[in-house]
Enzyme design. Structure first.
Site, PDB file in Angstrom:
ATOM      1  N   ASN A 139     -34.545   5.607  42.255  1.00  0.00           N
ATOM      2  CA  ASN A 139     -35.805   4.972  41.934  1.00  0.00           C
ATOM      3  C   ASN A 139     -36.824   5.273  43.028  1.00  0.00           C
ATOM      4  O   ASN A 139     -36.509   5.238  44.207  1.00  0.00           O
ATOM      5  CB  ASN A 139     -35.626   3.457  41.800  1.00  0.00           C
ATOM      6  CG  ASN A 139     -36.892   2.802  41.324  1.00  0.00           C
ATOM      7  OD1 ASN A 139     -37.381   3.075  40.248  1.00  0.00           O
ATOM      8  ND2 ASN A 139     -37.448   1.934  42.154  1.00  0.00           N
ATOM      9  N   GLU A 140     -38.031   5.564  42.588  1.00  0.00           N
ATOM     10  CA  GLU A 140     -39.187   5.740  43.454  1.00  0.00           C
ATOM     11  C   GLU A 140     -39.036   6.903  44.419  1.00  0.00           C
ATOM     12  O   GLU A 140     -38.480   7.943  44.080  1.00  0.00           O
ATOM     13  CB  GLU A 140     -39.503   4.424  44.180  1.00  0.00           C
ATOM     14  CG  GLU A 140     -39.882   3.314  43.225  1.00  0.00           C
ATOM     15  CD  GLU A 140     -39.954   1.961  43.885  1.00  0.00           C
ATOM     16  OE1 GLU A 140     -39.649   1.832  45.079  1.00  0.00           O
ATOM     17  OE2 GLU A 140     -40.309   0.999  43.192  1.00  0.00           O
TER      18      GLU A 140
END
Length: 175
Positions: A139-140
Site C-alpha cells: 500500500n502507498e
C-alpha cells in the site's frame, strides 16, 4: 467460531500444546454487485489501524485493541484495514469475536524471496481467522517501480497457502 487443540507429550508429561480458534464463513466478490459475506451483500464501513496507540507505541495491550474494536462497532463500523503491518494475533481474535472484517496487510514488499516468504508467513499465521477477508501485500509509497515486479509472487504464495481470499495491492502502475 470454535477451538481445536493438539498436544505433544512424553513420559514426562505434556511438552507442547496449541489451541487454535477458527470459524467458518463464505466470501464472494463481484465486480458489479460488491462483496458478499455468508451469501449476503455486505458493505464494509471501516477504518485504518496503524497498530500503534498513544504513549505505548507498537506495544498495544489487548485491552486497548478491544476498546478500539468496540468503539469502531459503536460508530457503525464493521471493518478494519491493518495498515502497513501485520496485526497482533490477539487483535484478530478480538475481531473474530466481534464480527469485524479485516484487510490483513503485509509490511515489506519487493521482488525478493525474503519478502515473499514474509507474506507466506503472514498468510499461514492468520488464515484460520474468519475476520480476515482479504490479503493486502502493498500500500502507498514503496509499491511502485521495481518493487511491483514482486506482485505476482506475492499473489501466488497467498493463493497457494489460502485460496479462499483475494489479494490486493495499492500500486500506482503495474509493469
Amino acid at each position: 467460531s470454535s477451538s481445536s487443540a493438539a498436544a505433544a507429550s512424553s513420559s514426562d508429561g505434556v511438552v507442547d500444546a496449541v489451541s487454535t480458534t477458527h470459524g467458518f464463513r463464505s466470501l464472494r466478490y463481484d465486480a458489479d454487485a460488491g462483496f458478499f459475506l455468508n451469501q449476503r451483500h455486505f458493505k464494509v464501513r471501516g477504518f485504518c489501524d496503524h497498530n500503534s496507540f498513544a504513549v505505548v507505541g507498537m506495544a498495544v495491550p489487548p485491552r486497548v485493541d478491544l476498546f478500539r474494536a468496540q468503539a469502531l462497532r459503536a460508530l457503525g463500523g464493521n471493518g478494519r484495514r491493518m495498515s502497513h503491518n501485520p496485526p497482533a494475533t490477539s487483535t484478530l481474535d478480538i475481531y473474530d469475536r466481534l464480527g469485524v472484517v479485516v484487510m490483513d496487510e503485509n509490511r515489506l514488499f519487493a521482488n525478493s524471496s525474503k519478502y515473499v516468504a514474509n507474506m507466506g508467513a503472514l498468510v499461514r499465521r492468520d488464515r484460520n481467522h474468519p475476520s480476515v477477508v482479504i490479503w493486502s501485500f502493498c500500500n502507498e509509497a514503496g509499491c511502485e517501480g521495481w518493487r511491483e515486479r514482486g506482485g505476482p509472487r506475492f499473489q501466488e504464495v497467498a493463493h497457494r497457502l489460502d485460496g479462499s481470499r483475494p489479494t490486493l495491492a495499492n500500486m500506482f502502475t503495474f509493469d
